[in-house]
Design a protein around this motif. Structure first.
Motif, PDB file in Angstrom:
ATOM      1  N   GLY A  65     -26.008   2.107  32.078  1.00  7.67           N
ATOM      2  CA  GLY A  65     -26.834   2.006  30.882  1.00  7.67           C
ATOM      3  C   GLY A  65     -26.041   1.915  29.593  1.00  7.67           C
ATOM      4  N   ARG A  66     -26.744   2.138  28.506  1.00  9.07           N
ATOM      5  CA  ARG A  66     -26.189   2.000  27.165  1.00  9.07           C
ATOM      6  C   ARG A  66     -25.277   3.182  26.829  1.00  9.07           C
ATOM      7  NH1 ARG A  66     -29.888   0.396  21.989  1.00  9.07           N
ATOM      8  NH2 ARG A  66     -28.616  -1.430  21.616  1.00  9.07           N
ATOM      9  N   TYR A  88     -23.716   0.965  19.587  1.00  9.09           N
ATOM     10  CA  TYR A  88     -24.213   1.017  20.961  1.00  9.09           C
ATOM     11  C   TYR A  88     -23.623  -0.129  21.763  1.00  9.09           C
ATOM     12  CZ  TYR A  88     -27.409   4.585  19.428  1.00  9.09           C
ATOM     13  OH  TYR A  88     -27.918   5.748  18.932  1.00  9.09           O
ATOM     14  N   ASP A 127     -23.830  -2.026  25.542  1.00  7.63           N
ATOM     15  CA  ASP A 127     -24.518  -2.162  26.820  1.00  7.63           C
ATOM     16  C   ASP A 127     -23.513  -2.132  27.950  1.00  7.63           C
ATOM     17  OD1 ASP A 127     -27.103  -2.356  25.762  1.00  7.63           O
ATOM     18  OD2 ASP A 127     -26.804  -4.493  25.311  1.00  7.63           O
ATOM     19  N   GLU A 128     -23.949  -1.689  29.114  1.00  6.82           N
ATOM     20  CA  GLU A 128     -23.073  -1.618  30.282  1.00  6.82           C
ATOM     21  C   GLU A 128     -22.474  -2.990  30.560  1.00  6.82           C
ATOM     22  OE1 GLU A 128     -23.384  -0.835  35.070  1.00  6.82           O
ATOM     23  OE2 GLU A 128     -25.042  -0.306  33.796  1.00  6.82           O
ATOM     24  N   ASP A 129     -21.154  -3.015  30.773  1.00  5.70           N
ATOM     25  CA  ASP A 129     -20.474  -4.288  31.013  1.00  5.70           C
ATOM     26  C   ASP A 129     -19.475  -4.147  32.155  1.00  5.70           C
ATOM     27  OD1 ASP A 129     -20.066  -6.940  30.469  1.00  5.70           O
ATOM     28  OD2 ASP A 129     -18.475  -6.585  29.021  1.00  5.70           O
TER      29      ASP A 129
END
Length: 183
Positions: A161-162, A176, A178-180
Motif C-alpha cells: 500500500g501507500r 505519499y 504508492d507501492e512500487d
C-alpha cells in the motif's frame, strides 16, 4: 630425564566460503516509513547487518546505489568493516536521483566475476523498480550475472500500500508514495 611430552599440532582445516555482495538501495524512496518506527533504509540495513553477523568463512562486500552505483566495501572477511559500511550507508549517498538497479547489478558483477569462490551470490535489497541508470534492461544485467555464475537474490524492502515519506518541510511535511515493489 627428558620428561616426554605429547605435542598436538592440530591444524585448522582449510575453509572454503562463498563470495557475497550486498547491493543496498539508498535512493530517496527508502525514506518511506513502511516499518514504523523504522523507514525502509533502516529496515534494509538491519536485515543486512543481521545476515552478516550469521556468516562465517564467507567474503562479503557492499555496493550501494541510487541513480548511480558505488562499491563501498570490497569483498572481505573483516565482518566488522562490512558492518560499519552498512551502518554508514545513508539516503541518497550516491548523490544521483532515481533507482539504477541495472547499474548496481553490473557494478557487483564486475567485482564478483573474477572470484575463485565455489559460489558467488548477490543480495539485492531494494524497494522499487529501476527507473534510471545506464543499464535499463534488467534482464540483460541478470544474464551478465548468470554468465559469470553469480546468483541474484532479492529482498523487497517495502510494505503493501501507500507509504509516507517525511520531507522536513513544514508546508508539506509528508509525501505519499504508492507501492512500487517489483521483486
Amino acid at each position: 630425564l627428558a620428561r616426554p611430552q605429547k605435542v598436538d599440532r592440530s591444524r585448522l582445516p582449510p575453509t572454503e566460503g562463498i563470495d557475497i555482495m550486498l547491493v543496498l538501495d539508498t535512493s530517496y524512496s527508502m525514506a518511506a516509513m513502511d516499518f514504523n518506527p523504522y523507514n525502509r533504509m533502516q529496515a534494509a540495513k538491519a536485515a543486512a547487518a543481521d545476515f552478516v553477523k550469521k556468516r562465517a568463512n564467507d567474503r562479503i562486500g557492499v555496493t550501494v546505489f541510487g541513480g548511480a552505483a558505488l562499491l563501498t566495501c570490497p569483498l572481505t572477511l573483516d565482518y566488522q568493516s562490512v558492518l560499519e559500511t552498512i551502518d554508514l550507508a545513508d539516503l541518497n549517498m550516491t548523490h544521483a536521483d532515481g533507482t539504477a538497479i541495472g547499474d548496481a547489478i553490473a557494478t557487483a558483477v564486475n567485482h564478483l566475476k573474477d572470484s575463485k569462490a565455489k559460489s558467488k551470490v548477490m543480495i539485492l535489497l531494494t524497494d522499487g523498480r529501476s527507473n534510471s541508470g545506464v543499464i535499463t534492461d534488467l534482464a540483460l544485467a541478470a544474464k551478465a550475472a548468470a554468465a559469470h555464475d553469480i546468483k541474484i537474490y532479492t529482498i523487497g524492502t517495502a510494505g503493501k500500500g501507500r507509504a509516507q515519506i517525511p520531507t522536513g518541510n513544514p508546508l508539506e511535511p509528508v509525501l505519499y508514495l504508492d507501492e512500487d515493489l517489483d521483486e
